[in-house]
Scaffold this motif. Structure first.
Motif, PDB file in Angstrom:
ATOM      1  N   TYR A  19      -7.195   2.240   8.108  1.00 29.09           N
ATOM      2  CA  TYR A  19      -8.332   2.754   7.357  1.00 29.09           C
ATOM      3  C   TYR A  19      -9.631   2.239   7.951  1.00 29.09           C
ATOM      4  O   TYR A  19      -9.730   1.083   8.336  1.00 29.09           O
ATOM      5  N   LYS A  26     -10.013   9.970   2.856  1.00 30.64           N
ATOM      6  CA  LYS A  26      -9.966   8.601   2.318  1.00 30.64           C
ATOM      7  C   LYS A  26     -10.005   7.568   3.426  1.00 30.64           C
ATOM      8  O   LYS A  26      -9.346   6.545   3.380  1.00 30.64           O
ATOM      9  N   GLU A  40      -1.571  -4.884  -2.760  1.00 27.78           N
ATOM     10  CA  GLU A  40      -2.444  -3.837  -3.289  1.00 27.78           C
ATOM     11  C   GLU A  40      -3.872  -4.376  -3.279  1.00 27.78           C
ATOM     12  O   GLU A  40      -4.128  -5.487  -3.746  1.00 27.78           O
ATOM     13  N   THR A  43     -10.533  -1.368  -0.939  1.00 25.49           N
ATOM     14  CA  THR A  43     -11.406  -1.422   0.236  1.00 25.49           C
ATOM     15  C   THR A  43     -12.782  -0.913  -0.171  1.00 25.49           C
ATOM     16  O   THR A  43     -12.910  -0.055  -1.043  1.00 25.49           O
ATOM     17  N   GLU A  54     -11.914   2.302  -2.598  1.00 27.09           N
ATOM     18  CA  GLU A  54     -10.630   3.015  -2.646  1.00 27.09           C
ATOM     19  C   GLU A  54      -9.530   2.001  -2.907  1.00 27.09           C
ATOM     20  O   GLU A  54      -9.553   0.901  -2.359  1.00 27.09           O
ATOM     21  N   ARG A  56      -5.838   0.733  -2.246  1.00 27.59           N
ATOM     22  CA  ARG A  56      -4.806   0.825  -1.203  1.00 27.59           C
ATOM     23  C   ARG A  56      -3.563   0.133  -1.734  1.00 27.59           C
ATOM     24  O   ARG A  56      -3.554  -1.078  -1.907  1.00 27.59           O
ATOM     25  N   LYS A  57      -2.510   0.903  -2.007  1.00 25.89           N
ATOM     26  CA  LYS A  57      -1.303   0.346  -2.607  1.00 25.89           C
ATOM     27  C   LYS A  57      -0.294  -0.146  -1.577  1.00 25.89           C
ATOM     28  O   LYS A  57       0.410  -1.110  -1.809  1.00 25.89           O
ATOM     29  N   PHE A  60      -1.546  -1.909   5.053  1.00 20.93           N
ATOM     30  CA  PHE A  60      -2.436  -1.146   5.916  1.00 20.93           C
ATOM     31  C   PHE A  60      -3.139  -2.067   6.901  1.00 20.93           C
ATOM     32  O   PHE A  60      -3.044  -3.289   6.822  1.00 20.93           O
TER      33      PHE A  60
END
Length: 160
Positions: A19, A26, A40, A43, A54, A56-57, A60
């Motif tokens: 990301y 997104k 989790e 961001t 957002e 983020r679950k 990443f």
């Protein structure tokens, strides 16, 4: 971006999202096989369009001026934190491109109601998001039907 561990498309080898600071899709930039964040998190865009949160679950890899906030889940839930952060105003630092820094975020206060209320809030948000997706799907279907009807009308296939 991780060198030699990057793909623009998700595949078997590269399935961890990368990301960035952007808003489109997104802020999905591509995929890697390396995760930097496993919990989790929320961001927060930190350059250009600053302050866009957002949730983020899944694990990443963050890049390009993206602030990652991992909440203590016994105090605040990610979904609640995202919504609370979206209402904050940030002083725009930097010269021609607005920037958000970690100290600027750390200096902000967010009211945190009891976890039970945050859970209720998150459930209601999930219901609203589901209804929103259903409404968007209905609009797409209506546009497809209208387009089909319009084509039939231009071909002279409609009768009264």
């Amino acid at each position: 971006v991780p060198k030699n561990s990057f793909s623009k498309e998700r595949n078997e080898d590269y399935n961890i999202p990368i990301y960035s600071n952007g808003l489109n899709e997104k802020a999905l930039y591509g995929f890697t096989n390396i995760a930097k964040v496993h919990e989790e998190s929320v961001t927060l865009s930190a350059r250009g369009t600053i302050g866009h949160p957002e949730v983020r679950k899944a694990p990443f890899y963050p890049i390009i001026r993206l602030i990652v906030i991992t909440p203590k889940t016994d105090i605040v839930l990610a979904e609640y934190l995202k919504r609370a952060l979206s209402f904050l105003e940030y002083r725009k630092g930097g010269t021609s491109i607005p920037q958000l820094t970690v100290p600027m975020v750390k200096n902000k206060e967010v009211l945190t109601p009891p976890i039970e209320l945050q859970n209720d809030f998150a459930e209601r948000v999930a219901q609203i998001e589901k209804q929103k997706q259903q409404a968007e799907a209905s609009v797409v279907k209506a546009e497809e039907l209208f387009s089909s009807l319009l084509q039939r009308a231009f071909k002279g296939e409609l009768t009264s």
